[in-house]
Motif scaffolding. Structure first.
Motif, PDB file in Angstrom:
ATOM      1  N   TYR A  35       0.833  -1.154   0.164  1.00 14.39           N
ATOM      2  CA  TYR A  35       0.096  -0.262   0.087  1.00 14.39           C
ATOM      3  C   TYR A  35       1.015   1.263  -0.002  1.00 14.39           C
ATOM      4  N   PHE A  45      -4.215   0.771  -2.161  1.00 14.72           N
ATOM      5  CA  PHE A  45      -3.611  -0.890  -2.738  1.00 14.72           C
ATOM      6  C   PHE A  45      -2.936  -0.645  -3.769  1.00 14.72           C
ATOM      7  N   PHE A 106       0.207  -5.323   9.368  1.00 11.86           N
ATOM      8  CA  PHE A 106       1.019  -4.386   8.537  1.00 11.86           C
ATOM      9  C   PHE A 106       2.532  -4.219   9.344  1.00 11.86           C
TER      10      PHE A 106
ATOM     11  N   TYR B  32     -17.072  -6.252   3.889  1.00 13.48           N
ATOM     12  CA  TYR B  32     -16.436  -6.294   5.048  1.00 13.48           C
ATOM     13  C   TYR B  32     -15.858  -5.009   5.462  1.00 13.48           C
ATOM     14  N   PHE B  34     -13.945  -2.534   8.554  1.00 13.94           N
ATOM     15  CA  PHE B  34     -12.728  -2.353   9.338  1.00 13.94           C
ATOM     16  C   PHE B  34     -12.398  -1.126  10.067  1.00 13.94           C
ATOM     17  N   TYR B  36      -8.925   0.539  11.542  1.00 11.69           N
ATOM     18  CA  TYR B  36      -7.664   0.381  11.716  1.00 11.69           C
ATOM     19  C   TYR B  36      -7.074   1.649  12.696  1.00 11.69           C
ATOM     20  N   LEU B  44      -0.171   0.191  10.399  1.00  3.92           N
ATOM     21  CA  LEU B  44      -1.590  -0.031  10.875  1.00  3.92           C
ATOM     22  C   LEU B  44      -1.809  -1.248  11.551  1.00  3.92           C
ATOM     23  N   LEU B  46      -5.143  -3.469  13.299  1.00  5.57           N
ATOM     24  CA  LEU B  46      -6.458  -3.821  13.090  1.00  5.57           C
ATOM     25  C   LEU B  46      -7.262  -3.424  14.683  1.00  5.57           C
ATOM     26  N   LYS B  49     -13.651  -5.324  13.411  1.00  8.14           N
ATOM     27  CA  LYS B  49     -13.878  -5.530  12.128  1.00  8.14           C
ATOM     28  C   LYS B  49     -15.372  -6.068  12.108  1.00  8.14           C
ATOM     29  N   LEU B  51     -17.881  -8.757   9.663  1.00 11.45           N
ATOM     30  CA  LEU B  51     -17.722  -9.611   8.572  1.00 11.45           C
ATOM     31  C   LEU B  51     -19.212 -10.105   8.466  1.00 11.45           C
ATOM     32  N   PHE B  90      -8.269   4.639  11.042  1.00 11.95           N
ATOM     33  CA  PHE B  90      -8.840   4.780   9.491  1.00 11.95           C
ATOM     34  C   PHE B  90      -9.896   3.613   9.402  1.00 11.95           C
ATOM     35  N   SER B  94     -13.802  -3.628   2.382  1.00 12.27           N
ATOM     36  CA  SER B  94     -13.592  -4.674   1.335  1.00 12.27           C
ATOM     37  C   SER B  94     -14.647  -5.232   0.710  1.00 12.27           C
ATOM     38  N   LYS B 100      -8.525  -6.749  -1.380  1.00 10.04           N
ATOM     39  CA  LYS B 100      -7.748  -5.522  -1.177  1.00 10.04           C
ATOM     40  C   LYS B 100      -8.584  -4.583  -0.288  1.00 10.04           C
ATOM     41  N   LEU B 101      -8.047  -3.697   0.553  1.00  8.61           N
ATOM     42  CA  LEU B 101      -8.866  -2.824   1.442  1.00  8.61           C
ATOM     43  C   LEU B 101      -8.777  -1.437   0.753  1.00  8.61           C
ATOM     44  N   PHE B 103      -9.447   2.631   1.822  1.00  6.54           N
ATOM     45  CA  PHE B 103      -9.215   3.309   3.219  1.00  6.54           C
ATOM     46  C   PHE B 103      -9.886   4.538   3.004  1.00  6.54           C
ATOM     47  N   GLY B 104     -10.444   5.045   4.036  1.00  5.04           N
ATOM     48  CA  GLY B 104     -10.958   6.503   4.168  1.00  5.04           C
ATOM     49  C   GLY B 104      -9.576   7.489   4.354  1.00  5.04           C
TER      50      GLY B 104
END
Lengths: 115, 113
Positions: A35, A45, A106, B32, B34, B36, B44, B46, B49, B51, B90, B94, B100-101, B103-104
């Protein structure tokens, strides 16, 4: 156990140069994602690799490339660096791709500055 | 494609006060969700989450988030913050058939004594 490790932690390059960033996943993890996090923004990504094959690519130019080695470590390469490539580059590993019950872990990232 | 909007870029808050970080997402398929957290000079981590199942999810350090499908939101809350909660948060989404994520832009929480 060691987490995701990235090297180097900081790097300064000039425009037009190329750079290689490295990532070692958590032991046993076979999937690696990259990322890009520009200052003040959320991560974007770039790539995902699983079993040495590219499984996905984000909206990045062909100057960005990556590969995964038999030991599941990975390299991200960026050619012809631009000022806009200055960012924190994050690597994330997971047991498998797409298995979201297993969270991505990460690393602390490589801070790349382009002068 | 999915997108995430975090409605607050910075949230200052006093220690022991409650905090809410707002997150809205858009997607044409099931997702999904999340949260972070990123501490200075770190990667980052987690936080929690969603799901499936219960729409209220909790973390081990007192945060909770509620998935609201009708409002396409996944707001994060903590009833009483600590100085150590100072960080950037964040929200990410997904697709359920993807990995792949997205993000905001992040919300910076600064907790003051």
């Amino acid at each position: 156990d060691a987490g995701v490790t990235q090297s180097p932690t900081h790097l300064i390059k000039t425009r037009g140069q190329h750079v290689t960033l490295r990532c070692s996943p958590i032991s046993g993890h076979k999937s690696v994602s990259w990322y890009q996090q520009v200052l003040g923004q959320g991560p974007q990504f770039i790539f995902q690799y699983y079993e040495k094959e590219e499984r996905g690519r984000g909206n990045f130019p062909d100057r960005f490339s990556a590969r995964q080695f038999p030991n599941y470590s990975s390299e991200l390469n960026v050619n012809a660096l631009l000022l806009g490539d200055s960012a924190l580059y994050l690597c994330a590993s997971s047991l498998l791709p797409g298995q979201l019950n297993q969270p991505q872990h990460f690393g602390d990232g490589t801070r790349l500055s382009i002068l | 494609a999915q997108s995430v909007t975090q409605l607050d870029s910075q949230v200052p808050v006093f220690e022991e006060a409650p905090v809410e970080l707002r997150c809205n997402y858009s997607s044409s398929v099931s997702v999904y969700l999340f949260w972070y957290v990123q501490y200075p000079n770190q990667g980052l981590q987690l936080l929690l989450k969603y799901l499936s199942g219960s729409t209220l999810v909790e973390s081990i350090n007192g945060f909770e988030a509620e998935f609201n499908k009708s409002q396409t939101s996944f707001h994060l809350r903590k009833p009483s913050v600590h100085i150590s909660d100072t960080a950037e948060y964040f929200c990410a989404v997904s697709r359920r058939d993807d990995y792949k994520l997205s993000f905001g832009a992040g919300t910076t929480v600064t907790v003051r004594a």
